[in-house]
Design a protein around this motif. Sequence first.
Motif, PDB file in Angstrom:
ATOM      1  N   GLY A 134       0.387   5.689  -1.032  1.00 38.64           N
ATOM      2  CA  GLY A 134       1.346   6.275  -1.959  1.00 38.64           C
ATOM      3  C   GLY A 134       2.486   5.318  -2.286  1.00 38.64           C
ATOM      4  O   GLY A 134       2.941   4.554  -1.427  1.00 38.64           O
ATOM      5  N   TYR A 135       2.969   5.351  -3.511  1.00 36.23           N
ATOM      6  CA  TYR A 135       4.029   4.442  -3.943  1.00 36.23           C
ATOM      7  C   TYR A 135       5.327   4.679  -3.174  1.00 36.23           C
ATOM      8  O   TYR A 135       6.106   3.754  -2.936  1.00 36.23           O
ATOM      9  CB  TYR A 135       4.289   4.609  -5.441  1.00 36.23           C
ATOM     10  N   ASN A 136       5.598   5.922  -2.804  1.00 35.16           N
ATOM     11  CA  ASN A 136       6.869   6.257  -2.164  1.00 35.16           C
ATOM     12  C   ASN A 136       6.770   6.347  -0.645  1.00 35.16           C
ATOM     13  O   ASN A 136       7.725   6.761   0.010  1.00 35.16           O
ATOM     14  CB  ASN A 136       7.399   7.583  -2.723  1.00 35.16           C
ATOM     15  N   THR A 137       5.632   5.963  -0.084  1.00 30.78           N
ATOM     16  CA  THR A 137       5.440   6.069   1.362  1.00 30.78           C
ATOM     17  C   THR A 137       6.287   5.042   2.097  1.00 30.78           C
ATOM     18  O   THR A 137       6.313   3.863   1.750  1.00 30.78           O
ATOM     19  CB  THR A 137       3.964   5.864   1.726  1.00 30.78           C
ATOM     20  N   ASN A 138       6.991   5.510   3.122  1.00 29.91           N
ATOM     21  CA  ASN A 138       7.774   4.638   3.996  1.00 29.91           C
ATOM     22  C   ASN A 138       6.834   4.079   5.053  1.00 29.91           C
ATOM     23  O   ASN A 138       6.582   4.718   6.074  1.00 29.91           O
ATOM     24  CB  ASN A 138       8.920   5.421   4.631  1.00 29.91           C
ATOM     25  N   LEU A 139       6.292   2.887   4.797  1.00 29.72           N
ATOM     26  CA  LEU A 139       5.293   2.318   5.705  1.00 29.72           C
ATOM     27  C   LEU A 139       5.882   1.996   7.070  1.00 29.72           C
ATOM     28  O   LEU A 139       5.201   2.118   8.088  1.00 29.72           O
ATOM     29  CB  LEU A 139       4.675   1.062   5.091  1.00 29.72           C
ATOM     30  N   ALA A 140       7.140   1.589   7.120  1.00 31.44           N
ATOM     31  CA  ALA A 140       7.774   1.286   8.404  1.00 31.44           C
ATOM     32  C   ALA A 140       7.814   2.537   9.285  1.00 31.44           C
ATOM     33  O   ALA A 140       7.542   2.485  10.492  1.00 31.44           O
ATOM     34  CB  ALA A 140       9.180   0.738   8.193  1.00 31.44           C
ATOM     35  N   LYS A 141       8.128   3.676   8.679  1.00 29.50           N
ATOM     36  CA  LYS A 141       8.169   4.938   9.413  1.00 29.50           C
ATOM     37  C   LYS A 141       6.775   5.338   9.878  1.00 29.50           C
ATOM     38  O   LYS A 141       6.584   5.799  11.005  1.00 29.50           O
ATOM     39  CB  LYS A 141       8.770   6.025   8.525  1.00 29.50           C
ATOM     40  N   LEU A 142       5.793   5.144   8.985  1.00 27.26           N
ATOM     41  CA  LEU A 142       4.410   5.463   9.345  1.00 27.26           C
ATOM     42  C   LEU A 142       3.937   4.603  10.512  1.00 27.26           C
ATOM     43  O   LEU A 142       3.359   5.114  11.481  1.00 27.26           O
ATOM     44  CB  LEU A 142       3.499   5.248   8.137  1.00 27.26           C
ATOM     45  N   ARG A 143       4.188   3.295  10.427  1.00 23.93           N
ATOM     46  CA  ARG A 143       3.731   2.377  11.476  1.00 23.93           C
ATOM     47  C   ARG A 143       4.384   2.656  12.809  1.00 23.93           C
ATOM     48  O   ARG A 143       3.818   2.342  13.860  1.00 23.93           O
ATOM     49  CB  ARG A 143       4.008   0.934  11.043  1.00 23.93           C
ATOM     50  N   ALA A 144       5.577   3.230  12.789  1.00 19.50           N
ATOM     51  CA  ALA A 144       6.262   3.551  14.045  1.00 19.50           C
ATOM     52  C   ALA A 144       5.478   4.569  14.860  1.00 19.50           C
ATOM     53  O   ALA A 144       5.624   4.637  16.084  1.00 19.50           O
ATOM     54  CB  ALA A 144       7.665   4.085  13.754  1.00 19.50           C
ATOM     55  N   HIS A 145       4.638   5.353  14.182  1.00 20.29           N
ATOM     56  CA  HIS A 145       3.903   6.413  14.882  1.00 20.29           C
ATOM     57  C   HIS A 145       2.390   6.212  14.840  1.00 20.29           C
ATOM     58  O   HIS A 145       1.631   7.125  15.169  1.00 20.29           O
ATOM     59  CB  HIS A 145       4.282   7.774  14.299  1.00 20.29           C
TER      60      HIS A 145
END
Length: 243
Positions: free
Chosen positions: A67-78
């Motif tokens: 997704g264009y608005n996905t916070n990848l840093a937040k996703l990768r944290a989990h």
Amino acid sequence: MIYLNNVSKWYGHFKVLDGCSTHVDKGEVVVICGPSGSGKSTLIQTVNGLEPIQKGEIIVNQTAVTGYNTNLAKLRAHVGMVFQHFELFPHLTILRNLLLPQIKVLRRSRQEAAEKANILLERVGLSGHAHKYPGQLSGGQQQRVAIVRALCMDPVAMLFDEPTSALDPEMINEVLEVMVKLANEGMTMMVVTHEMGFAHKVAHRVVFMDEGKIMEDTPKDEFFANPKTDRAKDFLNKILTHC
């Protein structure tokens, strides 16, 4: 928990992933195997956005990785990621390697982060090594630290990219033992590996890749007993001969 639909990726004119679709349910262990250059590592690195894709859809824990608005840093944290070569900071002690992401990303206090790290170090048999530096540990010990670093972030899933390929044979089992414990405790896992003994022991499904395509995606017992494609049969014959 993890859903990939028609995932394709190019490096220039070379198509490294070709219409790959699979999924991993919560608590499931899926092993990805295949010959070198088949796209295994690239596929697993698309799951948390480390490798961008040009076509398809990837969803992790209801978050669209593409997704264009996905916070990848937040996703990768989990979504814990364990690489071939440990990727520890050599100038930091083991404990500081474990504290840094918790404090910087999860905003935990130093005390809370240290408590979490020490509990997990004890769990993998490394409680006496917290104040050593990575270079003072064996390869197997460093890889266990890398697993602990990922677990410190309370991941919803763990990704392993050939975690034992850089280890001496005698160090492989100590890492696999930790991974088996995680699997038995219900951790959702995608594992790229040639360790067919591990796959046979804990995997629910096996994904076999060749030339960027998923050739087979079947329950473990079915894959080992009766692979559907000649390419998978040839791969198993070669790799099991040396196990």
